[in-house]
Design a protein around this motif. Structure first.
Motif, PDB file in Angstrom:
ATOM      1  N   UNK A   1       6.298  12.782  31.398  1.00  0.00           N
ATOM      2  CA  UNK A   1       6.180  13.034  32.832  1.00  0.00           C
ATOM      3  C   UNK A   1       5.004  13.972  33.102  1.00  0.00           C
ATOM      4  N   UNK A   2       4.462  13.891  34.281  1.00  0.00           N
ATOM      5  CA  UNK A   2       3.435  14.820  34.765  1.00  0.00           C
ATOM      6  C   UNK A   2       2.286  15.028  33.780  1.00  0.00           C
ATOM      7  N   UNK A   3       1.747  13.939  33.292  1.00  0.00           N
ATOM      8  CA  UNK A   3       0.611  14.019  32.374  1.00  0.00           C
ATOM      9  C   UNK A   3      -0.676  13.847  33.176  1.00  0.00           C
ATOM     10  N   UNK A   4      -1.670  14.672  32.903  1.00  0.00           N
ATOM     11  CA  UNK A   4      -2.935  14.617  33.618  1.00  0.00           C
ATOM     12  C   UNK A   4      -4.038  15.181  32.724  1.00  0.00           C
ATOM     13  N   UNK A   5      -5.307  14.883  33.026  1.00  0.00           N
ATOM     14  CA  UNK A   5      -6.409  15.327  32.160  1.00  0.00           C
ATOM     15  C   UNK A   5      -6.438  16.838  31.927  1.00  0.00           C
ATOM     16  N   UNK A   6      -6.073  17.610  32.930  1.00  0.00           N
ATOM     17  CA  UNK A   6      -6.137  19.066  32.787  1.00  0.00           C
ATOM     18  C   UNK A   6      -5.182  19.571  31.703  1.00  0.00           C
ATOM     19  N   UNK A   7      -4.114  18.824  31.457  1.00  0.00           N
ATOM     20  CA  UNK A   7      -3.169  19.219  30.411  1.00  0.00           C
ATOM     21  C   UNK A   7      -3.860  19.190  29.040  1.00  0.00           C
ATOM     22  N   UNK A   8      -4.757  18.226  28.823  1.00  0.00           N
ATOM     23  CA  UNK A   8      -5.509  18.159  27.571  1.00  0.00           C
ATOM     24  C   UNK A   8      -6.465  19.348  27.468  1.00  0.00           C
ATOM     25  N   UNK A   9      -7.078  19.679  28.578  1.00  0.00           N
ATOM     26  CA  UNK A   9      -7.994  20.814  28.679  1.00  0.00           C
ATOM     27  C   UNK A   9      -7.261  22.092  28.272  1.00  0.00           C
ATOM     28  N   UNK A  10      -6.101  22.285  28.857  1.00  0.00           N
ATOM     29  CA  UNK A  10      -5.293  23.482  28.591  1.00  0.00           C
ATOM     30  C   UNK A  10      -4.807  23.503  27.143  1.00  0.00           C
ATOM     31  N   UNK A  11      -4.356  22.360  26.645  1.00  0.00           N
ATOM     32  CA  UNK A  11      -3.855  22.268  25.274  1.00  0.00           C
ATOM     33  C   UNK A  11      -4.959  22.578  24.269  1.00  0.00           C
ATOM     34  N   UNK A  12      -6.156  22.028  24.503  1.00  0.00           N
ATOM     35  CA  UNK A  12      -7.278  22.294  23.608  1.00  0.00           C
ATOM     36  C   UNK A  12      -7.596  23.781  23.580  1.00  0.00           C
TER      37      UNK A  12
END
Length: 172
Positions: free
Chosen positions: A83-94
């Motif tokens: 749920x609630x997956x978006x490009x910024x989540x990858x940014x934050x995770x990295x």
């Protein structure tokens, strides 16, 4: 932003490219050998002649916009029951993983293109194990030592940067 990126902007030899972020701020982005291979494979399969690095799946294969990236990521997320997956989540995770693995916060700041260190600090999700390890590695009064570089400490639930020479604060 990546929606301005052309194939000619990518230096495959150096594994880097220049991207433009908010306010058209320019910054270098680096990629690993695996990403290089995937990008080259992707480009070999394309037959559209578009100079854009990323294009839409359907003809006429226009330059891929941010909304297209968001849509693809949401579709992949649904397939994976996320749920609630978006490009910024990858940014934050990295950013969080880089900090957890010991990358200096100033380098993470540079990669993310933040002008203020406080913005980057928001990505630093404090991992309690890392706090304990750092505390054991850099105890406050573990004898005389010389630490000319920056150390990060947990202070009132915020990460604060403290640059100092240990000897200046050592009790004699």
């Amino acid at each position: 932003m990546a929606d301005y990126l052309n194939v000619s902007d990518v230096d495959f030899e150096a594994r880097e490219c220049i991207v433009f972020g908010k306010g058209d701020k320019e910054r270098k982005v680096y990629f690993d050998a695996k990403t290089k291979l995937h990008l080259q494979d992707y480009l070999k399969k394309r037959d559209d002649g578009n100079p854009a690095l990323f294009v839409s799946l359907d003809a006429p294969h226009d330059r891929l916009k941010i909304s297209g990236v968001e849509s693809r990521i949401r579709t992949l997320g649904r397939k994976l029951n996320m749920e609630k997956i978006h490009p910024h989540k990858f940014h934050r995770t990295m950013a969080t993983r880089a900090i957890d693995k010991g990358m200096p916060i100033e380098q993470v700041q540079k990669i993310l293109g933040h002008s203020q260190i406080d913005t980057t600090m928001q990505y630093a999700i404090v991992n309690q194990t890392n706090v304990k390890t750092s505390h054991q590695k850099f105890p406050p009064f573990a004898g005389r030592g010389h630490y000319p570089d920056c150390r990060y400490h947990l202070d009132s639930l915020h990460l604060r940067r403290h640059c100092h020479y240990w000897n200046n604060y050592h009790l004699h």
